[in-house]
Scaffold this motif. Structure first.
Motif, short mmCIF file in Angstrom:
data_model
loop_
_atom_site.label_atom_id
_atom_site.label_comp_id
_atom_site.label_asym_id
_atom_site.label_seq_id
_atom_site.Cartn_x
_atom_site.Cartn_y
_atom_site.Cartn_z
N PHE A 232 6.34 -0.89 -16.91
CA PHE A 232 5.37 -0.07 -16.17
C PHE A 232 5.26 1.29 -16.87
O PHE A 232 5.78 2.30 -16.37
N ARG A 233 4.58 1.32 -18.01
CA ARG A 233 4.51 2.54 -18.83
C ARG A 233 3.55 3.58 -18.27
O ARG A 233 3.72 4.77 -18.50
N GLU A 234 2.51 3.17 -17.59
CA GLU A 234 1.54 4.10 -16.99
C GLU A 234 1.39 3.75 -15.51
O GLU A 234 0.35 3.26 -15.06
N PRO A 235 2.44 4.01 -14.75
CA PRO A 235 2.46 3.52 -13.36
C PRO A 235 1.54 4.26 -12.42
O PRO A 235 1.38 5.48 -12.49
N ARG A 236 0.91 3.50 -11.55
CA ARG A 236 0.20 4.08 -10.40
C ARG A 236 1.20 4.06 -9.26
O ARG A 236 1.45 3.02 -8.65
N MET A 237 1.82 5.21 -8.99
CA MET A 237 2.88 5.27 -7.99
C MET A 237 2.33 5.61 -6.60
O MET A 237 1.32 6.31 -6.49
N TRP A 238 3.05 5.14 -5.59
CA TRP A 238 2.68 5.40 -4.20
C TRP A 238 3.82 6.13 -3.50
O TRP A 238 4.98 5.75 -3.63
N THR A 239 3.49 7.16 -2.75
CA THR A 239 4.49 7.85 -1.94
C THR A 239 4.64 7.14 -0.60
O THR A 239 3.70 6.47 -0.14
N LEU A 240 5.78 7.32 0.03
CA LEU A 240 5.97 6.73 1.36
C LEU A 240 4.97 7.31 2.36
O LEU A 240 4.41 6.58 3.18
N GLN A 241 4.75 8.60 2.26
CA GLN A 241 3.80 9.23 3.18
C GLN A 241 2.39 8.69 2.97
O GLN A 241 1.66 8.41 3.93
N GLY A 242 2.00 8.52 1.69
CA GLY A 242 0.68 7.99 1.41
C GLY A 242 0.51 6.57 1.91
O GLY A 242 -0.55 6.19 2.43
N LEU A 243 1.55 5.75 1.78
CA LEU A 243 1.50 4.37 2.27
C LEU A 243 1.41 4.32 3.79
O LEU A 243 0.68 3.50 4.35
N GLU A 244 2.15 5.20 4.46
CA GLU A 244 2.10 5.24 5.92
C GLU A 244 0.69 5.63 6.39
O GLU A 244 0.17 5.04 7.35
N GLN A 245 0.09 6.59 5.72
CA GLN A 245 -1.27 7.00 6.09
C GLN A 245 -2.27 5.88 5.83
O GLN A 245 -3.18 5.65 6.63
N LEU A 246 -2.09 5.19 4.71
CA LEU A 246 -2.99 4.09 4.37
C LEU A 246 -2.92 2.98 5.41
O LEU A 246 -3.94 2.44 5.83
N ARG A 247 -1.70 2.66 5.82
CA ARG A 247 -1.55 1.60 6.83
C ARG A 247 -2.17 2.02 8.15
O ARG A 247 -2.83 1.22 8.83
N ALA A 248 -1.97 3.28 8.53
CA ALA A 248 -2.52 3.75 9.81
C ALA A 248 -4.04 3.76 9.79
O ALA A 248 -4.69 3.47 10.81
N GLN A 249 -4.63 4.06 8.65
CA GLN A 249 -6.08 4.18 8.56
C GLN A 249 -6.78 2.86 8.29
O GLN A 249 -7.87 2.61 8.82
N ALA A 250 -6.16 2.01 7.45
CA ALA A 250 -6.88 0.81 6.99
C ALA A 250 -6.18 -0.50 7.33
O ALA A 250 -6.76 -1.57 7.11
N GLY A 251 -4.94 -0.45 7.79
CA GLY A 251 -4.26 -1.68 8.19
C GLY A 251 -3.38 -2.27 7.10
O GLY A 251 -3.40 -1.86 5.94
N GLU A 252 -2.66 -3.28 7.51
CA GLU A 252 -1.65 -3.89 6.64
C GLU A 252 -2.25 -4.63 5.45
O GLU A 252 -1.67 -4.66 4.37
N ARG A 253 -3.41 -5.20 5.61
CA ARG A 253 -4.02 -5.96 4.52
C ARG A 253 -4.33 -5.06 3.32
O ARG A 253 -4.12 -5.44 2.17
#
Length: 337
Positions: A232-253
């Protein structure tokens, strides 16, 4: 640490844990490139990500100190079968070293052991010291580390005040370069910003500690960030906070769309492709004669490029299964019909 289910504490109605909603764990396969926050252990980050995705199985591919931030690949489900191979992958870091102070943990979270004046240094002197710590070297790991002795991490023994002697071990440092010494050279804080690329088992804290000794003043890590881990030389990283917001806004899928397929994590292994009949044999635990041109551990894929697991090619070119994904036999059976 719990030794078995019998040892689990009894949760009474007054226990605050009793109010926690029960998690409906699910089967989930893939790789999450997590940007670990500072102040959290790798295992704490893993467990938080696992709960967020409701993954029934999870594992990470190499610990980061609580002080450190950056890339922590987390494997869910069948991807955990390749996690061990990713542990030995080449990694890159950016770190800030503070000269003149030595701590018992070799980083800013430890107790100060001694302080020394920082001599007048030039870029050439710093570069010369960095070159001595580059290549195949012997490195003494930190006393406060997760390395085990007698089945117990060294940090646990160190916290009890037990005397510990750590033997040097061979590691490979591909690059140890100075990014900036502006603060130091301008008469400000004695800080060095450094870039590190290294192999498995290398401690950046130890590199900084040893650099400080070569410069005659000691040093410790005040910042550490992991930039990438092969493949993973050029990773697109996700923060825990960003993932929590994404799930709250758009759902698990939508959250699941953040995962990489397991095949991307297999890119570091030589590739061997097999047809449906061969996949069926491998899924039954049987080997294939070949001969296959590569030797050693390989990534096994079907004809469409779907990962089936890891295998081993012996000196005669025969392929045997090592760790196959649960769908390997099903893929072979379906293709053979």
């Amino acid at each position: 640490m719990r030794c078995c289910a019998i040892c689990d504490p009894v949760i009474t109605p007054t226990d605050p844990r009793a109010a926690r909603p029960r998690i409906d764990w699910r089967r989930l396969d893939g790789i999450l490139l997590l940007d670990k926050p500072q102040g959290m252990s790798s295992n704490q980050a893993l467990q938080q990500a696992r709960r967020l995705f409701r993954a029934d199985k999870a594992g990470h591919t190499g610990s980061l100190d609580p002080l450190a931030t950056g890339l922590l690949p987390i494997c869910f489900g069948e991807a955990t079968k390749i996690a061990g191979g990713l542990l030995g992958a080449r990694k890159a870091y950016e770190t800030v070293a503070r000269l003149g102070v030595v701590t018992d943990t070799d980083d800013a979270e430890g107790q100060v052991l001694r302080e020394r004046p920082v001599p007048a240094l030039t870029i050439d002197q710093i570069d010369a010291a960095l070159r001595q710590l580059t290549g195949h070297i012997l490195q003494k790991p930190p006393v406060y580390s997760a390395l085990k002795r007698g089945g117990e991490p060294l940090y646990a023994k160190a916290r009890r005040g037990e005397p510990i002697e750590v033997e040097p071990r061979a590691v490979e440092v591909h690059a140890f370069d100075l990014i900036s010494a502006a603060d130091l050279l301008d008469g400000g804080e004695p800080l060095l910003r450094l870039h590190v690329e290294c192999g498995s088992g290398t401690y950046v804290r130890s590199l900084v500690r040893d650099l400080g000794e070569l410069l005659g003043c000691g040093a410790h890590v005040v910042e550490l960030r992991r930039l990438w881990v092969d493949p993973f030389r050029e990773p697109r990283m996700w923060t825990l906070q960003g993932l929590e917001q994404l799930r709250a806004q758009a759902g698990e899928r939508v959250l699941d769309a953040c995962l990489l397929p397991v095949e991307i994590g297999m890119a570091s292994w030589p590739e061997v492709r097999v047809n449906a009949a061969q996949a069926l044999r491998l899924g039954r635990g049987q080997g294939l004669r070949g001969p296959y041109p590569v030797r050693g551990q390989v990534a096994i894929l079907d004809e469409r490029g779907r990962g089936l697991g890891l295998g081993e090619v012996d000196a005669e070119g025969r392929l045997r299964p090592v760790r196959l994904f649960r769908w390997a036999a099903q893929t072979g059976a379906a293709g053979a019909q």
